[in-house]
Design a protein around this motif. Sequence first.
Motif, PDB file in Angstrom:
ATOM      1  N   ALA A 122     -21.772  59.643 -27.099  1.00 49.87           N
ATOM      2  CA  ALA A 122     -20.328  59.398 -27.142  1.00 49.87           C
ATOM      3  C   ALA A 122     -19.525  60.595 -26.631  1.00 49.87           C
ATOM      4  N   LEU A 123     -20.168  61.757 -26.550  1.00 44.36           N
ATOM      5  CA  LEU A 123     -19.494  62.952 -26.052  1.00 44.36           C
ATOM      6  C   LEU A 123     -19.630  63.011 -24.532  1.00 44.36           C
ATOM      7  N   LYS A 124     -18.519  62.990 -23.858  1.00 38.72           N
ATOM      8  CA  LYS A 124     -18.512  62.908 -22.408  1.00 38.72           C
ATOM      9  C   LYS A 124     -18.589  64.282 -21.759  1.00 38.72           C
ATOM     10  N   VAL A 125     -19.091  64.279 -20.549  1.00 40.81           N
ATOM     11  CA  VAL A 125     -19.101  65.472 -19.706  1.00 40.81           C
ATOM     12  C   VAL A 125     -18.285  65.129 -18.461  1.00 40.81           C
ATOM     13  N   PRO A 126     -17.271  65.904 -18.102  1.00 42.99           N
ATOM     14  CA  PRO A 126     -17.000  67.263 -18.577  1.00 42.99           C
ATOM     15  C   PRO A 126     -16.493  67.334 -20.019  1.00 42.99           C
ATOM     16  N   HIS A 127     -16.783  68.453 -20.636  1.00 39.33           N
ATOM     17  CA  HIS A 127     -16.244  68.810 -21.935  1.00 39.33           C
ATOM     18  C   HIS A 127     -14.791  69.225 -21.702  1.00 39.33           C
ATOM     19  N   MET A 128     -13.867  68.399 -22.159  1.00 38.67           N
ATOM     20  CA  MET A 128     -12.459  68.612 -21.841  1.00 38.67           C
ATOM     21  C   MET A 128     -11.622  68.469 -23.102  1.00 38.67           C
ATOM     22  N   GLY A 129     -10.825  69.475 -23.406  1.00 35.43           N
ATOM     23  CA  GLY A 129      -9.926  69.414 -24.546  1.00 35.43           C
ATOM     24  C   GLY A 129     -10.155  70.560 -25.513  1.00 35.43           C
ATOM     25  N   TRP A 130      -9.637  70.377 -26.720  1.00 28.07           N
ATOM     26  CA  TRP A 130      -9.653  71.420 -27.746  1.00 28.07           C
ATOM     27  C   TRP A 130     -10.931  71.374 -28.564  1.00 28.07           C
ATOM     28  N   ASN A 131     -11.422  72.553 -28.929  1.00 22.96           N
ATOM     29  CA  ASN A 131     -12.603  72.635 -29.769  1.00 22.96           C
ATOM     30  C   ASN A 131     -12.489  73.873 -30.650  1.00 22.96           C
ATOM     31  N   ASP A 132     -13.287  73.879 -31.745  1.00 21.77           N
ATOM     32  CA  ASP A 132     -13.200  74.933 -32.751  1.00 21.77           C
ATOM     33  C   ASP A 132     -14.185  76.056 -32.463  1.00 21.77           C
ATOM     34  N   LEU A 133     -13.677  77.253 -32.370  1.00 26.28           N
ATOM     35  CA  LEU A 133     -14.536  78.416 -32.168  1.00 26.28           C
ATOM     36  C   LEU A 133     -15.386  78.699 -33.402  1.00 26.28           C
ATOM     37  N   VAL A 134     -16.617  79.123 -33.163  1.00 26.83           N
ATOM     38  CA  VAL A 134     -17.466  79.697 -34.200  1.00 26.83           C
ATOM     39  C   VAL A 134     -17.768  81.127 -33.757  1.00 26.83           C
ATOM     40  N   LEU A 135     -17.185  82.093 -34.437  1.00 26.40           N
ATOM     41  CA  LEU A 135     -17.370  83.497 -34.063  1.00 26.40           C
ATOM     42  C   LEU A 135     -18.702  84.007 -34.586  1.00 26.40           C
ATOM     43  N   GLU A 136     -19.433  84.731 -33.744  1.00 24.45           N
ATOM     44  CA  GLU A 136     -20.746  85.263 -34.109  1.00 24.45           C
ATOM     45  C   GLU A 136     -20.777  86.784 -34.109  1.00 24.45           C
ATOM     46  N   SER A 137     -19.682  87.409 -33.719  1.00 21.32           N
ATOM     47  CA  SER A 137     -19.680  88.856 -33.568  1.00 21.32           C
ATOM     48  C   SER A 137     -18.310  89.393 -33.936  1.00 21.32           C
ATOM     49  N   ASP A 138     -18.281  90.616 -34.410  1.00 21.31           N
ATOM     50  CA  ASP A 138     -17.031  91.310 -34.677  1.00 21.31           C
ATOM     51  C   ASP A 138     -16.657  92.086 -33.426  1.00 21.31           C
ATOM     52  N   HIS A 139     -15.677  91.577 -32.692  1.00 22.59           N
ATOM     53  CA  HIS A 139     -15.301  92.177 -31.414  1.00 22.59           C
ATOM     54  C   HIS A 139     -13.802  92.408 -31.410  1.00 22.59           C
ATOM     55  N   ALA A 140     -13.363  93.472 -30.755  1.00 24.42           N
ATOM     56  CA  ALA A 140     -11.938  93.806 -30.719  1.00 24.42           C
ATOM     57  C   ALA A 140     -11.089  92.672 -30.147  1.00 24.42           C
ATOM     58  N   VAL A 141     -11.631  91.902 -29.224  1.00 22.62           N
ATOM     59  CA  VAL A 141     -10.870  90.812 -28.614  1.00 22.62           C
ATOM     60  C   VAL A 141     -10.640  89.676 -29.606  1.00 22.62           C
TER      61      VAL A 141
END
Length: 212
Positions: A122-141
């Motif tokens: 059901a998930l189409k390609v291209p992946h288009m739109g909003w999605n939730d980040l999962v952070l894996e690192s502590d980075h200044a950015v």
Amino acid sequence: MLTAIIDYESGNLHSAEKAFQRMAREMDAGQVVVTSDADVVARADRLVLPGDGAFPACASELRGHKGIYDAMVEAVEQKGRPFLGICVGMQLMASKGHEYTETDGLDWVTGDVLRIEPSDDALKVPHMGWNDLVLESDHAVFSGVKTGDHVYFVHSYHFRVKDPAERLAYVDYGQEVTAVIGRDTMIGMQFHPEKSQDVGLRMIGNFLNWTP
């Protein structure tokens, strides 16, 4: 302080230019210019490489602008200038891309750019739109950004890194899709920070003040 957004005829530059200029003004982070001048790229304090379209075409265009390409590589590899790749600009940091044909990347972050293959039909390609980040690192950015914040994607291929430590964030799209990569003075974002509203603008501002 000068930030150069590199124009090699393969990026949507207008929205990126406006977002970076806005944050540079708000944070007193100097001047932001869009440039196809190798001398400007060479003297810039930080570099941004956007990219839209197919990996092989973007790689060919970038290398075809030899002066810009050589100045960018020297600035990043020898001078350690902070670098941000956006969308295909991030993908070009890979060892190889596999869109249509195998194409050499910059090999700044070891890995391959492969087609997204969601486990859910059901998930189409291209992946288009909003999605939730999962952070894996502590980075200044990521200052002021948290897991669950939304960012905006438009892509059919994703970066599979060899070293898990160089994947800084991902999103779930029927598989783990790399959202942010980085090492040393380099960082890349698969999503478009300039189109990701407050979260994206915050990361742009963080990059403009990043002193790795």
